[in-house]
Design an enzyme around this catalytic site. Structure first.
Site, PDB file in Angstrom:
ATOM      1  N   SER A  52       0.835  -1.199   0.000  1.00  8.40           N
ATOM      2  CA  SER A  52       0.000   0.000   0.000  1.00  8.40           C
ATOM      3  C   SER A  52       0.867   1.245   0.000  1.00  8.40           C
ATOM      4  CB  SER A  52      -0.905   0.027   1.235  1.00  8.40           C
ATOM      5  OG  SER A  52      -1.587   1.267   1.341  1.00  8.40           O
ATOM      6  N   TYR A  84      -3.360  -0.683   9.676  1.00  8.82           N
ATOM      7  CA  TYR A  84      -3.236  -1.089   8.277  1.00  8.82           C
ATOM      8  C   TYR A  84      -1.840  -0.772   7.749  1.00  8.82           C
ATOM      9  CZ  TYR A  84      -4.329  -1.329   3.277  1.00  8.82           C
ATOM     10  OH  TYR A  84      -4.338  -1.652   1.938  1.00  8.82           O
TER      11      TYR A  84
END
Length: 254
Positions: free
Chosen positions: A147, A160
């Protein structure tokens, strides 16, 4: 086209979003694609039908990857179906796409949500790869989904971001270890993509402006923007690329 003819691919979390886009793209290149799902069986079967309707080959395989038992269930089912379809259980391409996240700053983090995110985003890819390696042919490839959250600070996505940082480290270490088998290991770091996870943000004009404003191109990403990169990494064209974290954010926050 058909750069993946004769190859077999497993894509986790492929019933929707980026995973779905990657499954469709790899099938377009000629691969037999195992479309993994956690709970969305109907959606996964729709992906399989779409691939088959376009002349490709695919099968659906379900498993809850939040536990090691689920990982073993995944490969037991995959082995059985691959033997039925091809006569063997070997495959060439693994895409670790299944993931989960939610908004939480340091003062909002709870043990339950932290464990859940780590189980899906870190533990699952680790043990999926562990089980895959005895089944994967030399010269294959592993693609992990990272990400852009690892490149700059997003305090509201703390858990996350931590999990995706671990994915980057896993990618680097395995690229070194698996080089002797000519297996490439890379990660893709998407930016803001038009998927179910972001539907609430894109439902408002303010959210759309935010999403488009992240990228230097002035738009948010589509699953195909990431899937095309995955197709390259899965093909022989990327044979000299390994241990890389490939930014797929459209130049977000350059």
């Amino acid at each position: 086209m058909d750069k993946l003819q004769g190859k077999v691919a497993l894509v986790t979390g492929a019933s929707r979003g980026i995973g779905r886009g990657i499954a469709l793209r790899l099938a377009q290149e000629g691969a037999l694609v195992a479309v993994h799902y956690g709970t969305k069986q109907t959606a996964a079967e729709e992906v399989v039908r779409e691939i088959q309707g376009s002349g490709g080959a695919a099968l659906a395989v379900g498993a809850d990857l939040s536990s090691l038992d689920g990982v073993h269930q995944l490969f037991a089912s995959l082995d059985e179906q691959l033997i039925e379809h091809t006569g063997y259980h070997r495959f060439d391409i693994l895409v670790n796409n299944a993931g989960w996240g939610h908004a939480a700053t340091i003062d909002q983090v709870k043990e339950e949500s932290f464990d859940a995110i780590m189980n899906i985003n870190v533990k699952a890819p680790l043990f999926v790869i562990q089980q895959a390696l005895s089944r994967m042919r030399d010269g294959g490839c592993i693609i992990n989904m990272a990400s852009m959250a690892t490149r700059f600070a997003l305090p509201h996505l703390l858990e996350y971001s931590i999990s995706k940082g671990a994915v980057n480290t896993l990618t680097l270490v395995l690229a070194q270890q698996l080089g002797s088998r000519q297996i490439t290991v890379n990660a893709i770091s998407p930016g803001f993509i038009d998927t179910d996870m972001n539907v609430e943000t894109l439902a408002t004009q303010e959210g759309q402006q935010f999403a488009a404003g992240l990228s230097t191109f002035g738009r948010w990403g589509q699953p195909a923007d990431v899937a095309d990169i995955a197709a390259f990494l899965a093909s022989h064209d990327s044979r000299w690329v390994t241990g890389q974290i490939i930014d797929a954010s459209g130049g977000s926050r350059l």
